[in-house]
Design a protein around this motif. Structure first.
Motif, PDB file in Angstrom:
ATOM      1  N   ASN A  27       0.811  -1.232   0.000  1.00  0.00           N
ATOM      2  CA  ASN A  27       0.000   0.000   0.000  1.00  0.00           C
ATOM      3  C   ASN A  27       0.836   1.269   0.000  1.00  0.00           C
ATOM      4  N   LEU A  28       1.952   1.259  -0.708  1.00  0.00           N
ATOM      5  CA  LEU A  28       2.780   2.462  -0.818  1.00  0.00           C
ATOM      6  C   LEU A  28       2.148   3.409  -1.839  1.00  0.00           C
ATOM      7  N   PRO A  29       2.207   4.713  -1.588  1.00  0.00           N
ATOM      8  CA  PRO A  29       1.631   5.656  -2.548  1.00  0.00           C
ATOM      9  C   PRO A  29       2.484   5.776  -3.815  1.00  0.00           C
ATOM     10  N   ASP A  30       1.801   5.916  -4.936  1.00  0.00           N
ATOM     11  CA  ASP A  30       2.455   6.168  -6.234  1.00  0.00           C
ATOM     12  C   ASP A  30       3.612   5.194  -6.468  1.00  0.00           C
ATOM     13  N   TRP A  31       3.354   3.904  -6.328  1.00  0.00           N
ATOM     14  CA  TRP A  31       4.401   2.890  -6.428  1.00  0.00           C
ATOM     15  C   TRP A  31       4.434   2.246  -7.809  1.00  0.00           C
ATOM     16  N   MET A  32       5.555   1.656  -8.119  1.00  0.00           N
ATOM     17  CA  MET A  32       5.724   0.827  -9.312  1.00  0.00           C
ATOM     18  C   MET A  32       7.016   0.039  -9.161  1.00  0.00           C
ATOM     19  N   ILE A  33       7.136  -1.014  -9.938  1.00  0.00           N
ATOM     20  CA  ILE A  33       8.386  -1.757 -10.023  1.00  0.00           C
ATOM     21  C   ILE A  33       8.959  -1.450 -11.395  1.00  0.00           C
ATOM     22  N   GLY A  34      10.201  -0.997 -11.417  1.00  0.00           N
ATOM     23  CA  GLY A  34      10.774  -0.547 -12.675  1.00  0.00           C
ATOM     24  C   GLY A  34      12.097  -1.188 -13.002  1.00  0.00           C
ATOM     25  N   ALA A  35      12.764  -0.552 -13.940  1.00  0.00           N
ATOM     26  CA  ALA A  35      14.112  -0.936 -14.378  1.00  0.00           C
ATOM     27  C   ALA A  35      14.129  -2.335 -14.980  1.00  0.00           C
ATOM     28  N   GLY A  36      15.042  -3.176 -14.500  1.00  0.00           N
ATOM     29  CA  GLY A  36      15.245  -4.491 -15.087  1.00  0.00           C
ATOM     30  C   GLY A  36      14.067  -5.424 -14.987  1.00  0.00           C
ATOM     31  N   PHE A  37      13.171  -5.197 -14.072  1.00  0.00           N
ATOM     32  CA  PHE A  37      12.005  -6.060 -13.906  1.00  0.00           C
ATOM     33  C   PHE A  37      11.225  -6.148 -15.222  1.00  0.00           C
ATOM     34  N   VAL A  38      10.973  -5.009 -15.836  1.00  0.00           N
ATOM     35  CA  VAL A  38      10.247  -4.975 -17.110  1.00  0.00           C
ATOM     36  C   VAL A  38      11.225  -5.089 -18.277  1.00  0.00           C
ATOM     37  N   ARG A  39      12.276  -4.289 -18.238  1.00  0.00           N
ATOM     38  CA  ARG A  39      13.240  -4.243 -19.350  1.00  0.00           C
ATOM     39  C   ARG A  39      13.800  -5.630 -19.676  1.00  0.00           C
ATOM     40  N   ASN A  40      14.288  -6.343 -18.655  1.00  0.00           N
ATOM     41  CA  ASN A  40      14.892  -7.651 -18.900  1.00  0.00           C
ATOM     42  C   ASN A  40      13.881  -8.638 -19.472  1.00  0.00           C
ATOM     43  N   LYS A  41      12.648  -8.581 -18.998  1.00  0.00           N
ATOM     44  CA  LYS A  41      11.600  -9.469 -19.504  1.00  0.00           C
ATOM     45  C   LYS A  41      11.388  -9.245 -21.006  1.00  0.00           C
ATOM     46  N   VAL A  42      11.306  -7.987 -21.400  1.00  0.00           N
ATOM     47  CA  VAL A  42      11.094  -7.657 -22.811  1.00  0.00           C
ATOM     48  C   VAL A  42      12.312  -8.052 -23.639  1.00  0.00           C
ATOM     49  N   TRP A  43      13.499  -7.682 -23.185  1.00  0.00           N
ATOM     50  CA  TRP A  43      14.701  -8.024 -23.947  1.00  0.00           C
ATOM     51  C   TRP A  43      14.884  -9.536 -24.048  1.00  0.00           C
ATOM     52  N   ASP A  44      14.613 -10.273 -22.981  1.00  0.00           N
ATOM     53  CA  ASP A  44      14.694 -11.741 -23.046  1.00  0.00           C
ATOM     54  C   ASP A  44      13.718 -12.274 -24.083  1.00  0.00           C
ATOM     55  N   HIS A  45      12.500 -11.786 -24.048  1.00  0.00           N
ATOM     56  CA  HIS A  45      11.479 -12.230 -25.002  1.00  0.00           C
ATOM     57  C   HIS A  45      11.922 -11.953 -26.442  1.00  0.00           C
ATOM     58  N   LEU A  46      12.428 -10.752 -26.690  1.00  0.00           N
ATOM     59  CA  LEU A  46      12.832 -10.372 -28.050  1.00  0.00           C
ATOM     60  C   LEU A  46      14.088 -11.116 -28.518  1.00  0.00           C
ATOM     61  N   GLY A  48      14.385 -14.298 -27.727  1.00  0.00           N
ATOM     62  CA  GLY A  48      13.956 -15.689 -27.760  1.00  0.00           C
ATOM     63  C   GLY A  48      14.410 -16.504 -26.569  1.00  0.00           C
ATOM     64  N   TYR A  49      14.780 -15.815 -25.498  1.00  0.00           N
ATOM     65  CA  TYR A  49      15.237 -16.508 -24.296  1.00  0.00           C
ATOM     66  C   TYR A  49      14.039 -16.921 -23.452  1.00  0.00           C
ATOM     67  N   GLU A  50      14.075 -18.123 -22.977  1.00  0.00           N
ATOM     68  CA  GLU A  50      13.081 -18.579 -22.007  1.00  0.00           C
ATOM     69  C   GLU A  50      13.852 -18.993 -20.779  1.00  0.00           C
ATOM     70  N   LYS A  51      14.020 -18.049 -19.879  1.00  0.00           N
ATOM     71  CA  LYS A  51      14.802 -18.349 -18.687  1.00  0.00           C
ATOM     72  C   LYS A  51      14.108 -17.813 -17.456  1.00  0.00           C
ATOM     73  N   LYS A  52      14.574 -18.262 -16.332  1.00  0.00           N
ATOM     74  CA  LYS A  52      14.036 -17.821 -15.047  1.00  0.00           C
ATOM     75  C   LYS A  52      14.353 -16.337 -14.864  1.00  0.00           C
ATOM     76  N   PRO A  53      13.636 -15.676 -13.968  1.00  0.00           N
ATOM     77  CA  PRO A  53      13.919 -14.259 -13.719  1.00  0.00           C
ATOM     78  C   PRO A  53      15.393 -14.050 -13.381  1.00  0.00           C
ATOM     79  N   GLU A  54      15.989 -13.110 -14.052  1.00  0.00           N
ATOM     80  CA  GLU A  54      17.402 -12.811 -13.815  1.00  0.00           C
ATOM     81  C   GLU A  54      17.539 -11.309 -13.600  1.00  0.00           C
TER      82      GLU A  54
END
Length: 180
Positions: A27-46, A48-54
């Protein structure tokens, strides 16, 4: 890829959704998870990597002028790591502007807009289990595998280069293109 495609990638990842549910419960105000959390997921997908969260850690940010200071955020990060086994870095962006010697941020979105690269300046949050993508510079660089400094870091290119080298991005994601 569209913003909805990115959100769909996150939605089908049980680990990412679990992390987002933990964050939402804080319940933190104006929160988000950023940086590698989203970026790495997209770059891995593009790539063709199917790996555990890194990701080195989960960068959970929020904005609260009446909220925690660095010491309290560090304690909360350690508590969550202890409870989940996941490294967390929780930061109230109200005070974080001092790290880059720039004027105070006005919100979490303002804060991520001034992170080092446009592809890193992206976050996601969950509200009532509905995902929202926050991308103040858009997603074009992210989905086109372009590493470009944000306007705040255009005059600090050496810092961006050091980050890329230290994190070994070009080795991990060889399709990346540098735009500086």
């Amino acid at each position: 890829m569209t913003e909805q495609d990115i959100l769909n990638l996150i939605k089908i990842d049980p680990w990412m959704m679990g992390v987002l549910h933990i964050a939402e419960k804080l319940n933190l105000p104006d929160w988000m998870i950023g940086a590698g959390f989203v970026r790495n997921k997209v770059w891995d997908h593009l790539h063709g990597y199917e790996k555990k969260p890194e990701t080195a850690d989960v960068d959970l940010i929020y904005f609260d002028p009446q909220g925690n200071d660095e010491k309290q955020d560090d304690a909360l990060s350690k508590k969550l790591e202890s409870e989940t086994g996941i490294p967390w870095e929780i930061v109230n962006e109200f005070y974080a502007h001092v790290w880059n010697n720039i004027p105070p941020y006005t919100s979490s979105t303002d804060a991520i807009s001034q992170w080092s690269e446009t592809a890193t300046s992206v976050g996601v949050r969950s509200r009532n289990s509905e995902l929202e993508l926050i991308a103040p510079h858009g997603i074009d660089d992210l989905v086109n595998l372009i590493v470009r400094p944000t306007p705040t870091f255009r005059s600090k290119l050496e810092k961006v280069k050091v980050r890329i080298e230290k994190k070994q991005w070009l080795e991990k994601w060889p399709k990346l293109r540098l735009a500086f």
